[in-house]
Scaffold this motif. Sequence first.
Motif, PDB file in Angstrom:
ATOM      1  N   MET A  21     -24.005 -60.994 -63.880  1.00  0.00           N
ATOM      2  CA  MET A  21     -23.161 -61.031 -62.679  1.00  0.00           C
ATOM      3  C   MET A  21     -21.691 -60.761 -62.969  1.00  0.00           C
ATOM      4  SD  MET A  21     -23.241 -61.273 -59.414  1.00  0.00           S
ATOM      5  CE  MET A  21     -24.523 -62.261 -58.632  1.00  0.00           C
ATOM      6  N   MET A  22     -21.124 -61.377 -63.994  1.00  0.00           N
ATOM      7  CA  MET A  22     -19.703 -61.178 -64.269  1.00  0.00           C
ATOM      8  C   MET A  22     -19.419 -59.771 -64.780  1.00  0.00           C
ATOM      9  SD  MET A  22     -17.968 -63.670 -63.259  1.00  0.00           S
ATOM     10  CE  MET A  22     -18.305 -65.336 -62.677  1.00  0.00           C
ATOM     11  N   GLY A  23     -20.264 -59.300 -65.699  1.00  0.00           N
ATOM     12  CA  GLY A  23     -20.070 -57.951 -66.203  1.00  0.00           C
ATOM     13  C   GLY A  23     -20.219 -56.909 -65.115  1.00  0.00           C
ATOM     14  N   ALA A  24     -21.208 -57.091 -64.237  1.00  0.00           N
ATOM     15  CA  ALA A  24     -21.412 -56.150 -63.136  1.00  0.00           C
ATOM     16  C   ALA A  24     -20.246 -56.184 -62.160  1.00  0.00           C
ATOM     17  CB  ALA A  24     -22.721 -56.473 -62.410  1.00  0.00           C
ATOM     18  N   SER A  25     -19.706 -57.388 -61.927  1.00  0.00           N
ATOM     19  CA  SER A  25     -18.567 -57.513 -61.021  1.00  0.00           C
ATOM     20  C   SER A  25     -17.357 -56.765 -61.551  1.00  0.00           C
ATOM     21  CB  SER A  25     -18.235 -58.994 -60.814  1.00  0.00           C
ATOM     22  OG  SER A  25     -17.095 -59.149 -59.988  1.00  0.00           O
ATOM     23  N   VAL A  26     -17.030 -56.980 -62.830  1.00  0.00           N
ATOM     24  CA  VAL A  26     -15.883 -56.285 -63.421  1.00  0.00           C
ATOM     25  C   VAL A  26     -16.111 -54.784 -63.386  1.00  0.00           C
ATOM     26  CG1 VAL A  26     -14.523 -55.943 -65.518  1.00  0.00           C
ATOM     27  CG2 VAL A  26     -15.290 -58.242 -64.902  1.00  0.00           C
ATOM     28  N   ALA A  27     -17.325 -54.341 -63.705  1.00  0.00           N
ATOM     29  CA  ALA A  27     -17.631 -52.906 -63.708  1.00  0.00           C
ATOM     30  C   ALA A  27     -17.425 -52.300 -62.332  1.00  0.00           C
ATOM     31  CB  ALA A  27     -19.066 -52.687 -64.179  1.00  0.00           C
ATOM     32  N   TRP A  28     -17.943 -52.952 -61.302  1.00  0.00           N
ATOM     33  CA  TRP A  28     -17.801 -52.411 -59.956  1.00  0.00           C
ATOM     34  C   TRP A  28     -16.341 -52.397 -59.504  1.00  0.00           C
ATOM     35  CZ3 TRP A  28     -18.292 -49.483 -56.119  1.00  0.00           C
ATOM     36  CH2 TRP A  28     -17.743 -49.802 -54.881  1.00  0.00           C
ATOM     37  N   PHE A  29     -15.637 -53.488 -59.703  1.00  0.00           N
ATOM     38  CA  PHE A  29     -14.260 -53.544 -59.225  1.00  0.00           C
ATOM     39  C   PHE A  29     -13.357 -52.581 -59.992  1.00  0.00           C
ATOM     40  CE2 PHE A  29     -15.569 -57.540 -57.168  1.00  0.00           C
ATOM     41  CZ  PHE A  29     -14.978 -57.364 -55.923  1.00  0.00           C
ATOM     42  N   LEU A  30     -13.655 -52.343 -61.264  1.00  0.00           N
ATOM     43  CA  LEU A  30     -12.920 -51.303 -61.984  1.00  0.00           C
ATOM     44  C   LEU A  30     -13.202 -49.936 -61.369  1.00  0.00           C
ATOM     45  CD1 LEU A  30     -13.217 -52.117 -65.804  1.00  0.00           C
ATOM     46  CD2 LEU A  30     -11.099 -51.783 -64.516  1.00  0.00           C
ATOM     47  N   ALA A  31     -14.487 -49.631 -61.167  1.00  0.00           N
ATOM     48  CA  ALA A  31     -14.861 -48.326 -60.632  1.00  0.00           C
ATOM     49  C   ALA A  31     -14.291 -48.097 -59.244  1.00  0.00           C
ATOM     50  CB  ALA A  31     -16.384 -48.201 -60.597  1.00  0.00           C
ATOM     51  N   ASN A  32     -14.092 -49.187 -58.503  1.00  0.00           N
ATOM     52  CA  ASN A  32     -13.614 -49.084 -57.121  1.00  0.00           C
ATOM     53  C   ASN A  32     -12.100 -49.174 -57.017  1.00  0.00           C
ATOM     54  OD1 ASN A  32     -14.331 -48.983 -54.248  1.00  0.00           O
ATOM     55  ND2 ASN A  32     -13.556 -51.083 -54.159  1.00  0.00           N
ATOM     56  N   HIS A  33     -11.408 -49.461 -58.126  1.00  0.00           N
ATOM     57  CA  HIS A  33      -9.960 -49.640 -58.083  1.00  0.00           C
ATOM     58  C   HIS A  33      -9.281 -48.274 -57.970  1.00  0.00           C
ATOM     59  CE1 HIS A  33      -5.877 -50.802 -59.099  1.00  0.00           C
ATOM     60  NE2 HIS A  33      -6.238 -52.080 -59.087  1.00  0.00           N
ATOM     61  N   PRO A  34      -8.414 -48.088 -56.979  1.00  0.00           N
ATOM     62  CA  PRO A  34      -7.785 -46.768 -56.794  1.00  0.00           C
ATOM     63  C   PRO A  34      -6.908 -46.338 -57.958  1.00  0.00           C
ATOM     64  CG  PRO A  34      -6.760 -48.413 -55.367  1.00  0.00           C
ATOM     65  CD  PRO A  34      -7.986 -49.053 -55.945  1.00  0.00           C
ATOM     66  N   GLY A  35      -6.471 -47.292 -58.786  1.00  0.00           N
ATOM     67  CA  GLY A  35      -5.610 -46.933 -59.901  1.00  0.00           C
ATOM     68  C   GLY A  35      -6.342 -46.704 -61.212  1.00  0.00           C
ATOM     69  N   PHE A  36      -7.676 -46.723 -61.164  1.00  0.00           N
ATOM     70  CA  PHE A  36      -8.449 -46.583 -62.397  1.00  0.00           C
ATOM     71  C   PHE A  36      -9.308 -45.327 -62.347  1.00  0.00           C
ATOM     72  CE2 PHE A  36     -12.187 -47.406 -65.089  1.00  0.00           C
ATOM     73  CZ  PHE A  36     -11.569 -47.748 -66.282  1.00  0.00           C
ATOM     74  N   ASP A  37      -9.174 -44.489 -63.351  1.00  0.00           N
ATOM     75  CA  ASP A  37     -10.025 -43.301 -63.443  1.00  0.00           C
ATOM     76  C   ASP A  37     -10.596 -43.160 -64.856  1.00  0.00           C
ATOM     77  OD1 ASP A  37      -7.789 -42.602 -64.845  1.00  0.00           O
ATOM     78  OD2 ASP A  37      -7.371 -40.754 -63.740  1.00  0.00           O
ATOM     79  N   GLY A  38     -10.714 -44.293 -65.563  1.00  0.00           N
ATOM     80  CA  GLY A  38     -11.172 -44.265 -66.943  1.00  0.00           C
ATOM     81  C   GLY A  38     -12.676 -44.381 -67.070  1.00  0.00           C
ATOM     82  N   SER A  39     -13.118 -44.504 -68.314  1.00  0.00           N
ATOM     83  CA  SER A  39     -14.535 -44.620 -68.630  1.00  0.00           C
ATOM     84  C   SER A  39     -14.890 -46.070 -68.922  1.00  0.00           C
ATOM     85  CB  SER A  39     -14.873 -43.737 -69.830  1.00  0.00           C
ATOM     86  OG  SER A  39     -14.037 -44.055 -70.939  1.00  0.00           O
TER      87      SER A  39
END
Length: 401
Positions: A21-39
């Motif tokens: 749950m925590m890892g998936a949450s961080v992954a999703w919120f990173l992917a959805n963050h407008p300021g993040f375009d990394g891997s």
Amino acid sequence: MQIDTTPNQSSYDVVIIGGAMMGASVAWFLANHPGFDGSVLVVERDPGYELSSTAHSNSCIRQQFTQPINVQVSQFGADYLRNFRQYMGGDPDVPDLHMQSFGYLYLAATAEGEQVLRAAQAMQAAEGAGTQILTSEMLAEKFPFYNLDGIRVGSHNPVDEGYFDGGSMFDWWRRKAKSAGVEFIRNEVTGISRAAGHITGVVLADGSRVGAGHVVNAAGPRAGLVAQMAGVSLPVEPRKRYTFVFEAARPLAVDLPLTVDPSGVHVRSDGKYYMAGCPPHEDPAVAPDDFIADHSLWEEKVWPAIAERIPQFDALKLMQSWVGHYAYNTLDQNAILGPHPEVGNFMLINGFSGHGLQQSPAMGRGLAEWIVSGCYETLDLSPFAYDRIAAGQPLLEQAII
């Protein structure tokens, strides 16, 4: 579904250790963050999540905590659950999440316990929660099925407290993260490379090395072991918690709030059944793969406490039971979130001590914000920083069950 074991790249901007749950949450919120375009790479040793705390969770949410920041975290969590589809971008395929808001009811049998509940209720009300203190007379009128002998007061909040469909939230975070380019692999991190106070990458079980700009410790009850790989100490250990699902010969005519009894046993409605839980007789740290059950606990502790508090439950049939692990923070039973002060790109999201599932929306969002911008952009989660661990200054959370 076939899951790759080998990463597609030799390095990533963010490597997340643990995909529950925590890892998936961080992954999703990173992917959805407008300021993040990394891997992003998520490394999960058990992609079926059969042994994870997420799989063993009772999936509950409450605002009855003793620290204001935990109330605020749960208030965002409740809003997130109510508006899940909108938070996930309005995708019509994303379901509405069901939440059963029958509330928690904490019971106090001592003057000290009453004082704790009254102080917590005053703080919770100041934060906007709907918690109310009920005298024994008020409890008897509202919940006539309880035996209230020895009970002084109860604390009840039927607003945004109960249980929810955490499984669907978890599933959709992973789906959406994958569709946004996050890579999930089945493997195990066996080492973390560090140079001059900086994490340079991780070592996988096959000996391969993966470079990393940030490494996120989302390893749940194994978080302490992962921290050791990075050369740091984390006061998080696995502790067993038991869940029992039972049928009552004479079920109640109304939903049973999640009742936290002074005995340490808690019980609530679960559809047509009931769900109870408790810690073991003794509560030591255990190995992260130790799920051996003490079968005497039901007969000696749980059933007697339930039948004493709710006489109508004198005849019960145990349907199933399981053992899960809390990622238990031995300092103060609160989350540890954010960068490690000595290893700035080693990110912590650990030690939730049983309330991680309900806190995962705020915590995943907050850590993603920190990775992107070096600060919390929405809710200030700085009280959970590691600094208090190093200083030995607990942010004690008393409302742990």
